[in-house]
Design a protein around this motif. Structure first.
Motif, PDB file in Angstrom:
ATOM      1  N   ARG A 144       0.844  -1.194   0.000  1.00 45.30           N
ATOM      2  CA  ARG A 144       0.000   0.000   0.000  1.00 45.30           C
ATOM      3  C   ARG A 144       0.872   1.233   0.000  1.00 45.30           C
ATOM      4  NH1 ARG A 144      -5.221  -1.302   3.631  1.00 45.30           N
ATOM      5  NH2 ARG A 144      -6.576  -1.505   1.841  1.00 45.30           N
ATOM      6  N   TYR A 145       0.472   2.189  -0.803  1.00 45.90           N
ATOM      7  CA  TYR A 145       1.213   3.444  -0.857  1.00 45.90           C
ATOM      8  C   TYR A 145       0.331   4.561  -0.339  1.00 45.90           C
ATOM      9  CZ  TYR A 145       4.130   0.737  -3.999  1.00 45.90           C
ATOM     10  OH  TYR A 145       4.932  -0.228  -4.535  1.00 45.90           O
ATOM     11  N   ALA A 146       0.869   5.383   0.510  1.00 46.94           N
ATOM     12  CA  ALA A 146       0.166   6.577   0.949  1.00 46.94           C
ATOM     13  C   ALA A 146       1.194   7.697   0.935  1.00 46.94           C
ATOM     14  CB  ALA A 146      -0.408   6.385   2.343  1.00 46.94           C
ATOM     15  N   GLY A 147       1.116   8.567  -0.075  1.00 43.66           N
ATOM     16  CA  GLY A 147       2.116   9.612  -0.217  1.00 43.66           C
ATOM     17  C   GLY A 147       3.483   8.982  -0.396  1.00 43.66           C
ATOM     18  N   ARG A 148       4.425   9.319   0.481  1.00 45.19           N
ATOM     19  CA  ARG A 148       5.777   8.758   0.351  1.00 45.19           C
ATOM     20  C   ARG A 148       5.942   7.513   1.196  1.00 45.19           C
ATOM     21  NH1 ARG A 148       9.052  14.063   1.394  1.00 45.19           N
ATOM     22  NH2 ARG A 148       8.136  15.354  -0.221  1.00 45.19           N
ATOM     23  N   GLN A 149       4.868   7.135   1.865  1.00 48.50           N
ATOM     24  CA  GLN A 149       4.942   5.994   2.772  1.00 48.50           C
ATOM     25  C   GLN A 149       4.541   4.709   2.061  1.00 48.50           C
ATOM     26  OE1 GLN A 149       5.169   6.060   6.388  1.00 48.50           O
ATOM     27  NE2 GLN A 149       4.201   4.153   6.949  1.00 48.50           N
ATOM     28  N   LEU A 150       5.257   3.670   2.349  1.00 44.78           N
ATOM     29  CA  LEU A 150       4.936   2.354   1.791  1.00 44.78           C
ATOM     30  C   LEU A 150       4.668   1.399   2.956  1.00 44.78           C
ATOM     31  CD1 LEU A 150       4.864   0.119  -0.375  1.00 44.78           C
ATOM     32  CD2 LEU A 150       7.363   0.097  -0.319  1.00 44.78           C
ATOM     33  N   THR A 151       3.567   0.683   2.892  1.00 44.57           N
ATOM     34  CA  THR A 151       3.221  -0.271   3.942  1.00 44.57           C
ATOM     35  C   THR A 151       3.036  -1.645   3.317  1.00 44.57           C
ATOM     36  OG1 THR A 151       2.077   1.490   5.115  1.00 44.57           O
ATOM     37  CG2 THR A 151       1.663  -0.752   5.865  1.00 44.57           C
ATOM     38  N   LEU A 152       3.754  -2.614   3.832  1.00 44.21           N
ATOM     39  CA  LEU A 152       3.655  -3.973   3.295  1.00 44.21           C
ATOM     40  C   LEU A 152       3.122  -4.911   4.365  1.00 44.21           C
ATOM     41  CD1 LEU A 152       7.187  -4.357   1.625  1.00 44.21           C
ATOM     42  CD2 LEU A 152       5.064  -3.624   0.526  1.00 44.21           C
ATOM     43  N   LEU A 153       2.290  -5.825   3.940  1.00 48.89           N
ATOM     44  CA  LEU A 153       1.967  -6.956   4.810  1.00 48.89           C
ATOM     45  C   LEU A 153       2.705  -8.149   4.223  1.00 48.89           C
ATOM     46  CD1 LEU A 153       0.149  -8.064   7.203  1.00 48.89           C
ATOM     47  CD2 LEU A 153      -1.205  -9.022   5.374  1.00 48.89           C
ATOM     48  N   VAL A 154       3.537  -8.783   5.026  1.00 49.99           N
ATOM     49  CA  VAL A 154       4.388  -9.838   4.485  1.00 49.99           C
ATOM     50  C   VAL A 154       4.311 -11.112   5.324  1.00 49.99           C
ATOM     51  CG1 VAL A 154       6.019  -8.105   3.643  1.00 49.99           C
ATOM     52  CG2 VAL A 154       6.442  -9.219   5.846  1.00 49.99           C
ATOM     53  N   VAL A 155       4.679 -12.216   4.672  1.00 50.31           N
ATOM     54  CA  VAL A 155       4.960 -13.443   5.407  1.00 50.31           C
ATOM     55  C   VAL A 155       6.465 -13.444   5.648  1.00 50.31           C
ATOM     56  CG1 VAL A 155       4.827 -15.950   5.416  1.00 50.31           C
ATOM     57  CG2 VAL A 155       3.081 -14.616   4.217  1.00 50.31           C
ATOM     58  N   ALA A 156       6.849 -13.441   6.911  1.00 45.29           N
ATOM     59  CA  ALA A 156       8.269 -13.359   7.246  1.00 45.29           C
ATOM     60  C   ALA A 156       8.833 -14.762   7.435  1.00 45.29           C
ATOM     61  CB  ALA A 156       8.461 -12.543   8.512  1.00 45.29           C
ATOM     62  N   ASP A 157      10.110 -14.939   7.073  1.00 47.29           N
ATOM     63  CA  ASP A 157      10.753 -16.222   7.381  1.00 47.29           C
ATOM     64  C   ASP A 157      12.037 -15.995   8.165  1.00 47.29           C
ATOM     65  OD1 ASP A 157      12.322 -15.241   5.386  1.00 47.29           O
ATOM     66  OD2 ASP A 157      11.939 -16.866   3.964  1.00 47.29           O
ATOM     67  N   GLY A 158      12.151 -14.823   8.755  1.00 49.43           N
ATOM     68  CA  GLY A 158      13.315 -14.520   9.578  1.00 49.43           C
ATOM     69  C   GLY A 158      13.207 -13.074  10.014  1.00 49.43           C
ATOM     70  N   PRO A 159      14.194 -12.598  10.795  1.00 49.41           N
ATOM     71  CA  PRO A 159      14.153 -11.211  11.224  1.00 49.41           C
ATOM     72  C   PRO A 159      14.370 -10.265  10.037  1.00 49.41           C
ATOM     73  CG  PRO A 159      16.147 -12.306  12.017  1.00 49.41           C
ATOM     74  CD  PRO A 159      15.319 -13.353  11.361  1.00 49.41           C
ATOM     75  N   ILE A 160      13.713  -9.122  10.072  1.00 50.97           N
ATOM     76  CA  ILE A 160      13.878  -8.119   9.022  1.00 50.97           C
ATOM     77  C   ILE A 160      15.122  -7.298   9.389  1.00 50.97           C
ATOM     78  CG2 ILE A 160      12.762  -6.248   7.746  1.00 50.97           C
ATOM     79  CD1 ILE A 160      11.160  -8.884   7.672  1.00 50.97           C
ATOM     80  N   ALA A 161      16.200  -7.491   8.623  1.00 54.19           N
ATOM     81  CA  ALA A 161      17.482  -6.897   8.999  1.00 54.19           C
ATOM     82  C   ALA A 161      17.539  -5.400   8.662  1.00 54.19           C
ATOM     83  CB  ALA A 161      18.615  -7.644   8.299  1.00 54.19           C
ATOM     84  N   ASP A 162      16.929  -5.019   7.547  1.00 56.81           N
ATOM     85  CA  ASP A 162      17.003  -3.639   7.071  1.00 56.81           C
ATOM     86  C   ASP A 162      16.352  -2.664   8.067  1.00 56.81           C
ATOM     87  OD1 ASP A 162      16.826  -1.255   5.789  1.00 56.81           O
ATOM     88  OD2 ASP A 162      16.053  -2.072   3.900  1.00 56.81           O
ATOM     89  N   PRO A 163      17.168  -1.766   8.685  1.00 57.08           N
ATOM     90  CA  PRO A 163      16.620  -0.894   9.738  1.00 57.08           C
ATOM     91  C   PRO A 163      15.710   0.218   9.202  1.00 57.08           C
ATOM     92  CG  PRO A 163      18.916  -0.370   9.322  1.00 57.08           C
ATOM     93  CD  PRO A 163      18.601  -1.545   8.461  1.00 57.08           C
ATOM     94  N   SER A 164      15.636   0.377   7.877  1.00 55.43           N
ATOM     95  CA  SER A 164      14.763   1.434   7.352  1.00 55.43           C
ATOM     96  C   SER A 164      13.286   1.012   7.388  1.00 55.43           C
ATOM     97  CB  SER A 164      15.181   1.810   5.930  1.00 55.43           C
ATOM     98  OG  SER A 164      14.903   0.748   5.051  1.00 55.43           O
ATOM     99  N   TRP A 165      13.029  -0.240   7.727  1.00 60.42           N
ATOM    100  CA  TRP A 165      11.649  -0.686   7.900  1.00 60.42           C
ATOM    101  C   TRP A 165      11.256  -0.642   9.373  1.00 60.42           C
ATOM    102  CZ3 TRP A 165       8.844  -1.075   3.715  1.00 60.42           C
ATOM    103  CH2 TRP A 165       9.409  -1.512   2.511  1.00 60.42           C
ATOM    104  N   THR A 166      10.083  -0.091   9.645  1.00 60.28           N
ATOM    105  CA  THR A 166       9.480  -0.238  10.970  1.00 60.28           C
ATOM    106  C   THR A 166       8.640  -1.510  10.922  1.00 60.28           C
ATOM    107  OG1 THR A 166       9.362   2.144  11.150  1.00 60.28           O
ATOM    108  CG2 THR A 166       8.039   0.872  12.713  1.00 60.28           C
ATOM    109  N   VAL A 167       8.925  -2.430  11.831  1.00 56.97           N
ATOM    110  CA  VAL A 167       8.260  -3.739  11.786  1.00 56.97           C
ATOM    111  C   VAL A 167       7.231  -3.839  12.903  1.00 56.97           C
ATOM    112  CG1 VAL A 167       8.614  -6.239  11.815  1.00 56.97           C
ATOM    113  CG2 VAL A 167      10.383  -4.739  10.873  1.00 56.97           C
ATOM    114  N   GLU A 168       6.011  -4.221  12.542  1.00 59.16           N
ATOM    115  CA  GLU A 168       4.964  -4.357  13.555  1.00 59.16           C
ATOM    116  C   GLU A 168       4.244  -5.682  13.415  1.00 59.16           C
ATOM    117  OE1 GLU A 168       2.253  -1.100  13.590  1.00 59.16           O
ATOM    118  OE2 GLU A 168       3.729   0.264  14.474  1.00 59.16           O
ATOM    119  N   ASN A 169       3.668  -6.129  14.533  1.00 60.91           N
ATOM    120  CA  ASN A 169       2.809  -7.311  14.491  1.00 60.91           C
ATOM    121  C   ASN A 169       1.467  -6.934  13.881  1.00 60.91           C
ATOM    122  OD1 ASN A 169       4.765  -8.812  15.736  1.00 60.91           O
ATOM    123  ND2 ASN A 169       3.911  -8.502  17.789  1.00 60.91           N
TER     124      ASN A 169
END
Lengths: 300, 130
Positions: free
Chosen positions: A244-269
């Protein structure tokens, strides 16, 4: 497997005239689960329950209930408690008549349990003059009084106010704890079933979109928020369910298979309602501006 | 007897909320060794939650050795988390209530009381650590 799944469908389909009410439906429900059968209206929920109770015949595929075919072996239905949408009951019966009828037509009738669940309902009251909440209560008592191994409820909360809905849920859980049945609750309002279900089957457009254990589903999904960017592969992400895009913000719903290493993502449950809504919207549909409102509920 | 409550918006899994509430009651001494927990059926009828969830919470408490399940009789507290200092709680509570009355008489509202307490706690503990 030692015993057959309470409800098991393989390539199950049902065609009504030209339209498929349910198609290519393969699912298996574990014993003892409380299953939320979710999905928008006309997704095939009632069709699936009608097939499970042998009310209609499949056009293709198979359905098995407690290891048996409900159409060829209708005796299995003695072990199934089914409450159809709107809890249809004989309106001219009194509460006592309805109970007596159930007692005579069911071999394994547990009068004590039914009476316990009906506590406070006047036996002489006509079914037709009961409140929606009391009628749901009666329908539930009739279904659970059989001590079924499988309970199927079709939109039991429709027409109930929040208080009656909560009372119904309390009564249902109380009864289920007593008889230790597997339960399937079809509902298009996730908030109504979120509190109790430990297993989810999500139907959309007549097919199974998502199914599994609720805890595992919530554990494996994450919401990623960050600045808009072209999406390549993200370390720790197996599948992107929705972007989903809202302005400059991108929001993804993902199936994770490990920790998200990239610190530019805010990760939420993710919560169950949000998860199911995401799976109901078309896959990877990039919504351009303006940012859309996320509907909390959906109605047909 | 302990009565559970549920915060649907807390984001904490239901079974964990039940586990935490039992532990908190044990720490505060409101339930003690030998006391019985409500039956699964009582909890689900009260909270409208899945019986499997309650059973899971009780299994977790049993795994931690805090409760024992006795077949056909129920689930009982087997050990306590109450600190040895529990016996001083009553006396300290009475003194604290007296102090709160004084604060009230001096015109402190709840927020001022909380602010004063947390500031004092920070200062006192910082001194003790140092």
């Amino acid at each position: 497997m030692t015993s057959a799944a309470p409800l098991d469908a393989r390539g199950l389909g049902k065609r009504f005239r030209r339209e498929w009410g349910l198609r290519d439906c393969t699912l298996s429900i574990p014993e003892g689960a409380i299953v939320g059968l979710a999905g928008p209206n006309a997704a095939g929920k009632s069709t699936l329950l009608a097939l499970a109770t042998g009310l209609i015949a499949p056009s293709e595929g198979t359905i098995s209930v407690l290891g048996r075919d409900p159409l060829r072996d209708p005796s299995v239905l003695a072990e199934v408690g089914y409450v159809a949408q709107g809890a249809p009951l004989y309106r001219s019966f009194s509460v006592a008549d309805a109970i007596e009828y159930a007692r005579r037509t069911n071999q394994r009738w547990d009068g004590d349990l039914a009476a316990e669940l009906l506590n406070g309902l006047q036996p002489r009251t006509r079914v037709g003059s009961l409140s929606a909440g009391d009628r749901a209560r009666l329908a539930l008592a009739l279904a659970l009084g059989k001590r079924p191994r499988l309970v199927l409820l079709d939109e039991p909360f429709a027409g109930l106010d929040p208080l009656a809905g909560r009372e119904f849920l309390q009564l249902l859980m109380d009864g289920v704890a007593e008889i230790e049945a597997t339960v399937v609750i079809a509902s298009h309002v996730i908030a109504d079933i979120e509190r109790v279900c430990d297993h989810i089957v999500l139907l959309t457009g007549g097919g199974v979109r998502l199914q599994g254990n609720v805890e595992e589903l919530l554990e494996s999904h994450r919401i990623l928020m960050g600045p808009r960017r072209p999406i390549g592969t993200i370390r720790g992400v197996r599948t992107i369910v929705r972007e989903r895009y809202a302005g400059r913000q991108l929001t993804l719903l993902v199936v994770a298979d490990g920790p998200i290493a990239d610190p530019s993502w805010t990760v939420e449950n993710v919560g169950l309602e949000e998860l199911l809504l995401a799976y109901m919207t078309p896959e990877r549909l990039p919504v351009q501006s303006p940012p859309e409102k996320v509907p909390l509920r959906w109605h047909g | 007897m302990i009565e559970f409550h549920l915060d649907a918006r807390s984001g904490v899994a239901t079974y964990l909320q039940i586990v935490q509430q039992v532990k908190e009651a044990l720490r505060l001494g409101t339930i003690d060794v030998g006391d019985q927990l409500p039956t699964v059926r009582e909890v689900v009828a009260h909270l409208a939650v899945n019986p499997n969830t309650v059973a899971k919470a009780y299994r977790e408490l049993e795994r931690e050795g805090l409760v024992v399940a006795r077949q056909g009789r129920g689930t009982f507290i087997a050990s306590t988390l109450a600190p040895a200092s529990l016996r001083y709680h009553d006396e300290l509570r009475v003194k604290f209530e007296r102090w709160l009355d004084e604060a009230d008489a001096a015109g402190l509202d709840e927020e001022s009381v909380r602010a004063l307490i947390s500031a004092t706690l920070r200062k006192t503990w910082a001194r003790r650590v140092a």
